[in-house]
Scaffold this motif. Structure first.
Motif, short mmCIF file in Angstrom:
data_model
loop_
_atom_site.label_atom_id
_atom_site.label_comp_id
_atom_site.label_asym_id
_atom_site.label_seq_id
_atom_site.Cartn_x
_atom_site.Cartn_y
_atom_site.Cartn_z
N SER A 96 0.84 -1.20 0.00
CA SER A 96 0.00 0.00 0.00
C SER A 96 0.87 1.24 0.00
O SER A 96 2.03 1.22 0.41
N PHE A 97 0.28 2.33 -0.48
CA PHE A 97 0.95 3.62 -0.59
C PHE A 97 0.06 4.71 -0.01
O PHE A 97 -1.17 4.61 -0.06
N SER A 98 0.69 5.78 0.46
CA SER A 98 -0.06 6.97 0.84
C SER A 98 -0.74 7.50 -0.43
O SER A 98 -0.15 7.48 -1.51
N GLY A 99 -1.96 8.00 -0.28
CA GLY A 99 -2.69 8.53 -1.43
C GLY A 99 -1.97 9.70 -2.09
O GLY A 99 -1.89 9.78 -3.32
N LEU A 100 -1.45 10.62 -1.30
CA LEU A 100 -0.72 11.76 -1.86
C LEU A 100 0.55 11.31 -2.56
O LEU A 100 0.90 11.81 -3.63
N TYR A 101 1.27 10.39 -1.96
CA TYR A 101 2.49 9.89 -2.58
C TYR A 101 2.16 9.21 -3.91
O TYR A 101 2.86 9.39 -4.91
N PHE A 102 1.10 8.43 -3.93
CA PHE A 102 0.68 7.73 -5.14
C PHE A 102 0.47 8.72 -6.27
O PHE A 102 0.99 8.55 -7.37
N ARG A 103 -0.25 9.78 -6.00
CA ARG A 103 -0.52 10.80 -7.02
C ARG A 103 0.77 11.49 -7.45
O ARG A 103 1.03 11.66 -8.64
N ASN A 104 1.59 11.90 -6.49
CA ASN A 104 2.84 12.58 -6.82
C ASN A 104 3.77 11.69 -7.64
O ASN A 104 4.43 12.16 -8.57
N ALA A 105 3.84 10.40 -7.29
CA ALA A 105 4.74 9.49 -8.00
C ALA A 105 4.39 9.40 -9.48
O ALA A 105 5.25 9.56 -10.34
N PHE A 106 3.15 9.16 -9.78
CA PHE A 106 2.76 9.06 -11.18
C PHE A 106 2.91 10.40 -11.89
O PHE A 106 3.30 10.45 -13.06
N ASN A 107 2.66 11.49 -11.18
CA ASN A 107 2.82 12.82 -11.79
C ASN A 107 4.26 13.08 -12.24
O ASN A 107 4.48 13.84 -13.18
N VAL A 108 5.24 12.49 -11.54
CA VAL A 108 6.64 12.67 -11.94
C VAL A 108 7.18 11.48 -12.72
O VAL A 108 8.36 11.42 -13.03
N GLY A 109 6.32 10.50 -13.03
CA GLY A 109 6.73 9.38 -13.87
C GLY A 109 7.29 8.18 -13.13
O GLY A 109 7.96 7.35 -13.73
N LEU A 110 7.02 8.06 -11.84
CA LEU A 110 7.50 6.92 -11.06
C LEU A 110 6.42 5.85 -10.98
O LEU A 110 5.30 6.12 -10.55
N LEU A 111 6.75 4.65 -11.40
CA LEU A 111 5.82 3.53 -11.37
C LEU A 111 5.69 2.98 -9.96
O LEU A 111 6.69 2.65 -9.32
N LEU A 112 4.47 2.89 -9.48
CA LEU A 112 4.17 2.25 -8.20
C LEU A 112 3.34 1.01 -8.48
O LEU A 112 2.34 1.08 -9.19
N LEU A 113 3.76 -0.11 -7.92
CA LEU A 113 3.03 -1.36 -8.08
C LEU A 113 2.52 -1.79 -6.72
O LEU A 113 3.32 -2.06 -5.80
N THR A 114 1.21 -1.85 -6.58
CA THR A 114 0.59 -2.28 -5.34
C THR A 114 0.50 -3.80 -5.40
O THR A 114 -0.22 -4.37 -6.22
N CYS A 115 1.29 -4.44 -4.53
CA CYS A 115 1.44 -5.89 -4.57
C CYS A 115 1.32 -6.44 -3.15
O CYS A 115 2.23 -6.24 -2.34
N PRO A 116 0.23 -7.11 -2.82
CA PRO A 116 0.06 -7.64 -1.47
C PRO A 116 1.17 -8.59 -1.02
O PRO A 116 1.44 -8.71 0.17
N GLU A 117 1.82 -9.26 -1.97
CA GLU A 117 2.86 -10.24 -1.63
C GLU A 117 4.28 -9.68 -1.75
O GLU A 117 5.24 -10.44 -1.82
N ALA A 118 4.43 -8.37 -1.74
CA ALA A 118 5.75 -7.74 -1.91
C ALA A 118 6.79 -8.28 -0.93
O ALA A 118 7.97 -8.41 -1.27
N ALA A 119 6.36 -8.63 0.28
CA ALA A 119 7.30 -9.10 1.31
C ALA A 119 8.03 -10.39 0.90
O ALA A 119 9.07 -10.72 1.48
N LEU A 120 7.53 -11.10 -0.10
CA LEU A 120 8.18 -12.33 -0.55
C LEU A 120 9.48 -12.06 -1.31
O LEU A 120 10.30 -12.95 -1.48
N LEU A 121 9.66 -10.82 -1.78
CA LEU A 121 10.86 -10.47 -2.53
C LEU A 121 12.00 -10.17 -1.56
O LEU A 121 11.77 -9.64 -0.47
#
Length: 180
Positions: A96-121
């Motif tokens: 999960s991501f903060s809503g404001l961070y999510f918007r800012n990230a895409f606005n500057v071209g940063l890909l955010l992937l919401t992945c429930p199993e991220a901890a497996l990496l």
């Protein structure tokens, strides 16, 4: 603030080295307050200094950050996403991501992937990202395990491909949007 340098153009499937972080990574850790009076290049040198002092010097273009829940909590500073773009980070993967961070990230071209199993990496693992189908982005671990991510709208993927909202608007309208 000058625009961040877009992350390297990535094919729809590419290999990426993982930097693993914990939960609740806030914007003050990404873009520390003491550096905020400077430009994005200087702010980027201090990115994650309090938890991963080596990150800014050792991150390579195409690396990804894998974190726990609540990535990007805290202030609304756009520089917290822009520094990762400037450092060449290809994506941030978290449950999960903060809503404001999510918007800012895409606005500057940063890909955010919401992945429930991220901890497996794992730290330093080489993973693959398949993002050609935005409705079904897939992260594949070095062991071959596929981790499904939440869908991303084609509009947001276009922003990432174009290096952010301002670049997307310039391309769409065929002119510099800063001109009056």
């Amino acid at each position: 603030m000058p625009e961040p340098t877009p992350s390297p153009a990535s094919p729809s499937v590419a290999r990426h080295r993982v930097w693993k972080l914990g939960t609740d990574i806030d914007t003050d850790v990404l873009a520390p307050g003491h550096a905020m009076k400077h430009g994005i290049d200087t702010i980027a040198r201090y990115c994650l200094e309090s938890i991963r002092p080596e990150f800014a010097n050792q991150a390579r273009a195409g690396d990804v950050i894998v974190a726990g829940p609540n990535f990007g909590i805290g202030s609304s500073r756009e520089q917290a996403a822009a520094v990762l773009v400037r450092l060449g980070v290809a994506a941030v993967i978290a449950p999960s991501f903060s809503g404001l961070y999510f918007r800012n990230a895409f606005n500057v071209g940063l890909l955010l992937l919401t992945c429930p199993e991220a901890a497996l990496l794992e730290e330093a693992e080489e993973i693959t990202l398949a993002t050609s189908n935005a409705s079904r982005p897939i992260v594949t671990s070095s062991a071959g395990k596929h981790l499904a991510c939440e869908p991303i709208s084609e509009f947001l993927m276009d922003m990432v491909r174009n290096g952010g909202l301002m670049n997307q608007l310039r391309r769409q309208f065929g002119r510099d949007t800063h001109a009056s």
